[in-house]
Design an enzyme around this catalytic site. Sequence first.
Site, PDB file in Angstrom:
ATOM      1  N   ASP A  36     -59.208 -41.307  95.555  1.00  0.00           N
ATOM      2  CA  ASP A  36     -58.191 -42.452  94.781  1.00  0.00           C
ATOM      3  C   ASP A  36     -58.193 -41.911  93.233  1.00  0.00           C
ATOM      4  OD1 ASP A  36     -57.145 -45.491  95.412  1.00  0.00           O
ATOM      5  OD2 ASP A  36     -57.242 -45.052  93.399  1.00  0.00           O
ATOM      6  N   ASP A  62     -55.949 -37.173  92.153  1.00  0.00           N
ATOM      7  CA  ASP A  62     -54.547 -37.375  91.763  1.00  0.00           C
ATOM      8  C   ASP A  62     -54.027 -36.379  92.706  1.00  0.00           C
ATOM      9  OD1 ASP A  62     -51.745 -37.394  90.983  1.00  0.00           O
ATOM     10  OD2 ASP A  62     -52.457 -37.266  88.902  1.00  0.00           O
ATOM     11  N   VAL A  63     -53.020 -37.077  93.593  1.00  0.00           N
ATOM     12  CA  VAL A  63     -52.727 -36.070  94.628  1.00  0.00           C
ATOM     13  C   VAL A  63     -51.386 -35.248  94.251  1.00  0.00           C
ATOM     14  CG1 VAL A  63     -53.338 -37.697  96.554  1.00  0.00           C
ATOM     15  CG2 VAL A  63     -51.192 -37.996  95.588  1.00  0.00           C
ATOM     16  N   ASN A  89     -52.108 -41.075 102.359  1.00  0.00           N
ATOM     17  CA  ASN A  89     -51.759 -42.806 102.177  1.00  0.00           C
ATOM     18  C   ASN A  89     -51.458 -42.940 100.648  1.00  0.00           C
ATOM     19  OD1 ASN A  89     -51.834 -45.696 102.962  1.00  0.00           O
ATOM     20  ND2 ASN A  89     -53.422 -45.332 101.416  1.00  0.00           N
ATOM     21  N   TYR A 154     -38.016 -43.506  97.467  1.00  0.00           N
ATOM     22  CA  TYR A 154     -38.839 -44.051  98.315  1.00  0.00           C
ATOM     23  C   TYR A 154     -38.357 -43.701  99.774  1.00  0.00           C
ATOM     24  CZ  TYR A 154     -42.320 -46.751 100.639  1.00  0.00           C
ATOM     25  OH  TYR A 154     -43.380 -47.434 101.504  1.00  0.00           O
ATOM     26  N   LYS A 158     -39.930 -40.891 102.291  1.00  0.00           N
ATOM     27  CA  LYS A 158     -40.636 -41.442 103.578  1.00  0.00           C
ATOM     28  C   LYS A 158     -39.686 -40.581 104.637  1.00  0.00           C
ATOM     29  CE  LYS A 158     -43.749 -44.140 102.189  1.00  0.00           C
ATOM     30  NZ  LYS A 158     -45.100 -43.734 102.234  1.00  0.00           N
TER      31      LYS A 158
END
Length: 259
Positions: A36, A62-63, A89, A154, A158
């Site tokens: 996270d 931090d992805v 996620n 978004y 997705k």
Amino acid sequence: MKLKDKVTLVTGAASGIGKEIACTYAREGARVAIADMNKAAADATAAELRAAGHQAMGVAMDVTSEEQVNAGVAEVVAAWGTVDVLVSNAGIQIVHPVEEFPFAEWKKMLAIHLDGAFLTTKAVLPLMYKQNSGSIILMGSVHSKLASVLKAPYVTAKHGLLGLARVLAKEGGPHNVRANVICPGFVRTPLVDKQIPEQAATLKISEEDVIKKVMLKDTVDGEFTTVADVAEVALLFAAFPSNALTGQSLIVSHGWAME
């Protein structure tokens, strides 16, 4: 236990859906890395799991940063030797009409949802290929299948995760690495709670109407999907025993979307 001694890495796992997946995996015997941006929160979740007798560690990640992703994965490998299951996620939500969407926020959304999935996957694939096994689970959405107003980046991101998972399934198949996408409906998390007043203001309707007439209007029972519902699907994908289930997406939405 379905995941006994499996090393699992869940991003955005300090709260919400990610935390529930991490807890479910831990109860099924997995070693769980809680990744996270909020390291303190990740450590707190890991401490909760250890106090309950499970194996868990917190990882700062931090992805959107390749450096942080690679460092975080290296930290997990140093502790436990490999990564058997990745759950990508981490995510946020920002809403605007397309013509008002700041380009910087568009890029931020795509970076977290798409770049994050790519970077974390890229980091763990060599480990999975080396051991000839693994499961990649991407967190999609009903918005991987349908569109809603105000959510252009978004929905775009997705949808993109479906394509990424399908390529991963093709490339990973010879190495016994599976890739699948979970597509939840609206789950009552802080991410969704934040959207309710925002959409009420933008659409000029009440918050109650946002819930009943926007979010849940197409479900079969007017109910939110729960974090536990999503975690059960994440367990299914992680523990499935063969390559029969790969390159797929599973909608968990109380019938909001059907296929």
